[in-house]
Design a protein around this motif. Structure first.
Motif, mmCIF file in Angstrom:
data_model
loop_
_atom_site.group_PDB
_atom_site.id
_atom_site.type_symbol
_atom_site.label_atom_id
_atom_site.label_comp_id
_atom_site.label_asym_id
_atom_site.label_seq_id
_atom_site.Cartn_x
_atom_site.Cartn_y
_atom_site.Cartn_z
ATOM 1 N N PHE A 9 2.798 6.819 -6.902
ATOM 2 C CA PHE A 9 2.522 6.173 -5.617
ATOM 3 C C PHE A 9 1.032 6.017 -5.379
ATOM 4 C CE2 PHE A 9 6.625 6.224 -3.433
ATOM 5 C CZ PHE A 9 7.346 7.181 -4.155
ATOM 6 N N ASP A 10 0.618 4.815 -5.039
ATOM 7 C CA ASP A 10 -0.698 4.618 -4.461
ATOM 8 C C ASP A 10 -0.647 5.231 -3.052
ATOM 9 O OD1 ASP A 10 -3.263 3.438 -3.879
ATOM 10 O OD2 ASP A 10 -2.159 1.948 -2.701
ATOM 11 N N MET A 11 -1.796 5.494 -2.447
ATOM 12 C CA MET A 11 -1.766 6.162 -1.149
ATOM 13 C C MET A 11 -2.020 5.237 0.056
ATOM 14 S SD MET A 11 -3.693 9.604 0.092
ATOM 15 C CE MET A 11 -5.245 8.828 0.428
ATOM 16 N N TYR A 57 -10.536 -6.099 -2.214
ATOM 17 C CA TYR A 57 -11.342 -5.105 -2.934
ATOM 18 C C TYR A 57 -10.653 -3.749 -3.012
ATOM 19 C CZ TYR A 57 -15.624 -7.984 -2.801
ATOM 20 O OH TYR A 57 -16.562 -8.952 -2.982
ATOM 21 N N GLU A 58 -9.554 -3.559 -2.282
ATOM 22 C CA GLU A 58 -8.918 -2.251 -2.205
ATOM 23 C C GLU A 58 -8.624 -1.709 -3.603
ATOM 24 O OE1 GLU A 58 -5.112 -1.992 -0.265
ATOM 25 O OE2 GLU A 58 -5.025 0.141 -0.718
ATOM 26 N N GLY A 59 -8.974 -0.430 -3.806
ATOM 27 C CA GLY A 59 -8.730 0.190 -5.098
ATOM 28 C C GLY A 59 -10.025 0.418 -5.858
ATOM 29 N N GLU A 67 2.533 -0.025 -5.397
ATOM 30 C CA GLU A 67 1.177 -0.435 -5.036
ATOM 31 C C GLU A 67 1.188 -1.506 -3.966
ATOM 32 O OE1 GLU A 67 -2.000 -0.402 -5.196
ATOM 33 O OE2 GLU A 67 -2.441 1.099 -6.714
ATOM 34 N N ASN A 68 0.144 -1.533 -3.127
ATOM 35 C CA ASN A 68 0.026 -2.610 -2.144
ATOM 36 C C ASN A 68 -1.155 -3.536 -2.428
ATOM 37 O OD1 ASN A 68 -1.892 -0.512 -1.403
ATOM 38 N ND2 ASN A 68 -2.333 -1.837 0.319
ATOM 39 N N ALA A 69 -2.054 -3.138 -3.338
ATOM 40 C CA ALA A 69 -3.303 -3.888 -3.517
ATOM 41 C C ALA A 69 -3.324 -4.645 -4.843
ATOM 42 C CB ALA A 69 -4.488 -2.928 -3.470
ATOM 43 N N PRO A 70 -3.918 -5.847 -4.838
ATOM 44 C CA PRO A 70 -3.968 -6.620 -6.086
ATOM 45 C C PRO A 70 -4.600 -5.841 -7.258
ATOM 46 C CG PRO A 70 -4.929 -7.886 -4.265
ATOM 47 C CD PRO A 70 -4.511 -6.576 -3.697
HETATM 48 MG MG MG Z 1 -3.402 0.907 -1.604
#
Ligand code: MG
Length: 253
Positions: free
Chosen positions: A25-27, A61-63, A186-189
């Protein structure tokens, strides 16, 4: 749809089977509804320093690590790298604003996804670029019993941030599984890119303002509009994965 996604995954990653034993899991934006506070803190800090941005840019930019985000802003605005001093002080400002805004709320539907994963005996592991010191306490408070400190990947453990595969490769190592034995959420590209680059079946949940297309183009194997939607489809997803294994097994007999 799931069957097609699995077949494309196997072909793309040159795997023969998908057999999940662990969920990585991403956070931010997956377990916590915190991305809007990050975006707001980044945007306000950047504007204070005359760095050109939009709130939405920070979802793209997330990540990335904080320092690489700041460097990118300097390149975009002033066509030069940020100095070490600028990176440190601007990041400190952003972190302070984030802590002021953040309400610590769990992502809706995340507990249900974790419960469902546990019900299928899947390990649950966090892989985040975040470097907040109290992270594990926070996770254990919000999601008691799901995460262990020795199995966490955070900003302190990695050299390269997402979209580099390193964080997810470390997650696999901590889980003691191979790429085809895990799923990434994940939610970010850039997070999706990192999961895919690590060879893992990557499920995107679009919990922010970006277009679905951005996540699909980053390589997401499946996409859900929310963690709640993923939780609701969980039994179906797992049974589709099992059926797929069964069909392949029959074919190869
Ligand atoms: Mg994320």
């Amino acid at each position: 749809m799931v069957q097609q996604a699995i077949s494309q995954y196997l072909q793309k990653q040159q795997q023969t089977i998908l057999s999940p034993k662990a969920i990585l899991f991403d956070m931010d934006g997956v377990l916590y509804d915190s991305m809007r506070f990050h975006a707001r803190a980044w945007y306000e800090t950047a504007t204070r320093h005359q760095l050109v941005s939009t709130p939405e840019l920070f979802y793209l930019y997330e990540g990335r690590t904080g320092e690489s985000t700041i460097n990118e802003l300097y390149q975009k605005t002033f066509h030069r790298d940020a100095t070490e001093e600028e990176k440190k002080s601007i990041y400190k400002e952003k972190a302070a604003l984030f802590n002021q805004y953040n309400d610590g709320k769990a992502m809706q539907g995340a507990t249900e996804v974790l419960k469902a994963a546990k019900a299928y005996d899947l390990q649950t592991i966090v892989v985040t670029g975040s470097g907040q010191h109290s992270l594990i306490n926070k996770l254990q408070h919000t999601y008691p019993g799901y995460f262990k400190q020795e199995k966490m990947v955070t900003a302190f453990g990695v050299k390269f941030g997402k979209p580099h595969p390193e964080p997810y490769l470390m997650g696999l190592e901590k889980a003691g599984v191979q790429a085809h034995e895990a799923l990434v959420i994940e939610n970010a590209p850039m997070g999706v890119q990192a999961g895919v680059a690590a060879g893992i079946f990557t499920i995107a949940v679009n919990t922010g303002p970006l277009d679905d297309r951005v996540l699909l183009e980053a390589g997401a194997d499946l996409l859900y509009p929310s963690m709640t939607a993923l939780a609701e489809d969980w039994d179906n997803l797992i049974s589709e994965i099992k059926n797929f294994k069964q069909i392949r097994h029959e074919l190869h007999k």
